[in-house]
Design a protein around this motif. Structure first.
Motif, PDB file in Angstrom:
ATOM      1  N   PRO A  17      -4.641  15.036  10.322  1.00 32.08           N
ATOM      2  CA  PRO A  17      -5.480  14.062   9.592  1.00 32.08           C
ATOM      3  C   PRO A  17      -4.657  12.918   9.001  1.00 32.08           C
ATOM      4  O   PRO A  17      -5.123  11.774   8.955  1.00 32.08           O
ATOM      5  N   LEU A  18      -3.433  13.224   8.565  1.00 29.98           N
ATOM      6  CA  LEU A  18      -2.587  12.193   7.982  1.00 29.98           C
ATOM      7  C   LEU A  18      -2.240  11.115   9.003  1.00 29.98           C
ATOM      8  O   LEU A  18      -2.417   9.920   8.739  1.00 29.98           O
ATOM      9  N   ILE A  19      -1.765  11.514  10.187  1.00 30.17           N
ATOM     10  CA  ILE A  19      -1.323  10.513  11.155  1.00 30.17           C
ATOM     11  C   ILE A  19      -2.510   9.724  11.723  1.00 30.17           C
ATOM     12  O   ILE A  19      -2.379   8.532  12.032  1.00 30.17           O
ATOM     13  N   LYS A  20      -3.686  10.364  11.838  1.00 33.41           N
ATOM     14  CA  LYS A  20      -4.854   9.627  12.322  1.00 33.41           C
ATOM     15  C   LYS A  20      -5.297   8.571  11.305  1.00 33.41           C
ATOM     16  O   LYS A  20      -5.661   7.449  11.677  1.00 33.41           O
ATOM     17  N   PRO A  34       0.842  -1.205   0.000  1.00 34.09           N
ATOM     18  CA  PRO A  34       0.000   0.000   0.000  1.00 34.09           C
ATOM     19  C   PRO A  34       0.877   1.255   0.000  1.00 34.09           C
ATOM     20  O   PRO A  34       1.812   1.369   0.787  1.00 34.09           O
ATOM     21  N   ARG A  35       0.555   2.182  -0.894  1.00 33.88           N
ATOM     22  CA  ARG A  35       1.374   3.394  -1.037  1.00 33.88           C
ATOM     23  C   ARG A  35       0.463   4.606  -1.159  1.00 33.88           C
ATOM     24  O   ARG A  35      -0.436   4.639  -2.002  1.00 33.88           O
ATOM     25  N   TRP A  36       0.691   5.589  -0.284  1.00 33.08           N
ATOM     26  CA  TRP A  36      -0.087   6.814  -0.291  1.00 33.08           C
ATOM     27  C   TRP A  36       0.790   7.962  -0.763  1.00 33.08           C
ATOM     28  O   TRP A  36       2.005   7.956  -0.581  1.00 33.08           O
ATOM     29  N   LEU A  37       0.141   8.951  -1.339  1.00 29.33           N
ATOM     30  CA  LEU A  37       0.851  10.116  -1.868  1.00 29.33           C
ATOM     31  C   LEU A  37       0.735  11.279  -0.881  1.00 29.33           C
ATOM     32  O   LEU A  37      -0.368  11.645  -0.468  1.00 29.33           O
ATOM     33  N   VAL A  38       1.893  11.812  -0.470  1.00 26.89           N
ATOM     34  CA  VAL A  38       1.931  12.938   0.467  1.00 26.89           C
ATOM     35  C   VAL A  38       2.584  14.123  -0.246  1.00 26.89           C
ATOM     36  O   VAL A  38       3.796  14.099  -0.521  1.00 26.89           O
ATOM     37  N   LEU A  39       1.792  15.118  -0.553  1.00 28.90           N
ATOM     38  CA  LEU A  39       2.289  16.308  -1.255  1.00 28.90           C
ATOM     39  C   LEU A  39       2.732  17.325  -0.211  1.00 28.90           C
ATOM     40  O   LEU A  39       1.917  17.896   0.522  1.00 28.90           O
ATOM     41  N   GLY A  45      -4.609   6.272  -5.500  1.00 32.34           N
ATOM     42  CA  GLY A  45      -4.711   6.011  -4.069  1.00 32.34           C
ATOM     43  C   GLY A  45      -4.980   7.273  -3.273  1.00 32.34           C
ATOM     44  O   GLY A  45      -5.223   8.347  -3.834  1.00 32.34           O
ATOM     45  N   PRO A  46      -4.928   7.174  -1.938  1.00 30.26           N
ATOM     46  CA  PRO A  46      -5.142   8.343  -1.073  1.00 30.26           C
ATOM     47  C   PRO A  46      -4.075   9.413  -1.300  1.00 30.26           C
ATOM     48  O   PRO A  46      -2.893   9.107  -1.468  1.00 30.26           O
ATOM     49  N   VAL A  47      -4.502  10.669  -1.301  1.00 31.50           N
ATOM     50  CA  VAL A  47      -3.602  11.803  -1.496  1.00 31.50           C
ATOM     51  C   VAL A  47      -3.772  12.757  -0.308  1.00 31.50           C
ATOM     52  O   VAL A  47      -4.898  13.107   0.062  1.00 31.50           O
ATOM     53  N   PHE A  48      -2.650  13.171   0.292  1.00 32.39           N
ATOM     54  CA  PHE A  48      -2.682  14.077   1.430  1.00 32.39           C
ATOM     55  C   PHE A  48      -1.859  15.327   1.103  1.00 32.39           C
ATOM     56  O   PHE A  48      -0.760  15.232   0.559  1.00 32.39           O
ATOM     57  N   GLU A  49      -2.410  16.476   1.434  1.00 30.25           N
ATOM     58  CA  GLU A  49      -1.741  17.756   1.209  1.00 30.25           C
ATOM     59  C   GLU A  49      -1.265  18.286   2.561  1.00 30.25           C
ATOM     60  O   GLU A  49      -2.087  18.537   3.451  1.00 30.25           O
ATOM     61  N   ILE A  50       0.055  18.439   2.722  1.00 35.55           N
ATOM     62  CA  ILE A  50       0.590  18.811   4.031  1.00 35.55           C
ATOM     63  C   ILE A  50       1.719  19.828   3.896  1.00 35.55           C
ATOM     64  O   ILE A  50       2.216  20.112   2.796  1.00 35.55           O
TER      65      ILE A  50
END
Length: 355
Positions: free
Chosen positions: A324-327, A278-283, A309-314
């Motif tokens: 939200p990312l760590i939760k 599983p690989r998520w994208l963290v921008l 997949g899931p994308v997170f903007e941080i």
């Protein structure tokens, strides 16, 4: 401390002591008979997993480890003492394999795990063992058996739930320092991270997970370019990969999509199983982009990258979007842990043969 995740050692368990030929000699006692004792067992070599260690550096400077041989047998029915065992402390996550064949022999996965990596030889028999009705005065004895001798390769794979991967200077170290107790070196130039850093992320009471920050990958890493390829092995035991992308590169001519695709290609070339994790994208570094331009930039990147997949903007620097990312990560990791602990349903028609 210098991070060392590979070492070669030579170990030798103790040989068994030889048996003894002896006869009882006491005044006024005829036909005393044989009383030679057995030799003692040679010392074993043990390995124990210690969570207080995080490198194999000690084994770079101390490569040979020999246990004591057993004591020889003696007269008066005295057996030899066993040789002294030795215990080698190794970090949790150490894989022990044969350095010649490459066969994996042992793995240390939990703190306190103890394994015998070399068994001491048994002691030889003294002449008292050979006494019989037709052989009242035996003079036979046997030498001790040799202990195991091995050439071993030690390889450390860090045990983390989440692994960070990305190009150098993508902000991985800043992110791990923002969300965990890790304090890696951070600087405004690439290749600041030279060895893996582990951090524990606290989500709530008795709620946490471990994240690993690895040196940045570059194109050609699977063929040995850069530093990241040396540590890709550490991602194999993670439950989740976070692909961190620098959305505001220092060089304006850099194509972030091409860089992100290069990372994915290197991952696939290195290990297909790792690629399927599983690989998520963290921008990351969105704080450096004007607010009115962020949505369009993110949409364009995801579209060109073709990520589903899931994308997170941080922003690792300001911690924007980190909670939200760590939760979400914790929920994913916890669900996987519960699935792994699910009881196995045994079909009554096929009872288990386990002892």
């Amino acid at each position: 401390m210098k991070f060392v995740d590979e070492a070669y050692i030579e170990i030798s368990a103790g040989d068994g002591g030889a048996g003894c030929v002896s006869f009882r000699h006491e005044k006024y006692k005829e036909f005393g008979g044989p009383n030679g004792g057995d030799g003692g067992r040679g010392g074993h070599v043990f390995a124990v997993a210690d969570s207080n260690l995080n490198t194999l550096v000690d084994f770079r400077f101390s490569r040979r480890h020999d246990a004591k041989r057993g004591q020889h047998g003696m007269g008066s029915d005295m057996f030899g003492a066993a040789g002294e065992d030795i215990t080698l402390k190794m970090p949790v996550g150490t894989i022990i394999s044969d350095s010649e064949t490459g066969e994996v022999l042992f793995e240390l996965l939990t703190h306190g795990d103890v394994i015998t990596i070399a068994k001491g030889g048994d002691g030889g028999f003294g002449n008292m063992r050979f006494k019989s009705a037709i052989n009242r005065a035996p003079r036979q004895k046997t030498p001790g058996w040799p202990g195991d001798k091995r050439s071993l390769k030690l390889e450390l794979k860090v045990l983390a739930d989440v692994g960070l991967l990305g190009m150098p200077n993508a902000g991985k170290s800043t992110l791990i320092s923002a969300v965990s107790n890790a304090r890696p070196r951070i600087a405004d130039y690439p290749f600041t991270t030279l060895h893996p850093n582990l951090g524990v992320v606290r989500v709530g009471p008795e709620q946490s997970f471990v994240v690993a920050d690895l040196p940045g990958l570059i194109e050609g890493a699977s063929d040995g370019a850069g530093l990241g390829h040396l540590f890709l092995r550490h991602l194999k035991r993670t439950r989740l990969l976070l692909h961190v992308v620098d959305m505001a590169p220092f060089d304006e001519g850099v194509d972030t999509v091409a860089q992100a695709k290069a990372i994915v290609n290197e991952l696939k070339k290195y290990d297909a199983e790792l690629y399927e994790k599983p690989r998520w994208l963290v921008l990351n570094k969105l704080d450096m982009i004007p607010l009115e331009e962020r949505a369009a930039l993110v949409k364009d990147f995801v579209k060109r990258f073709k990520f589903k997949g899931p994308v997170f903007e941080i922003s690792g620097l300001t911690r924007e979007g980190c909670e939200p990312l760590i939760k979400t990560i914790y929920q994913h990791v916890n669900a996987q842990q519960l699935a792994e602990q699910a009881p196995v349903v045994v079909d009554p028609r096929f009872p288990s043969t386990a002892e």
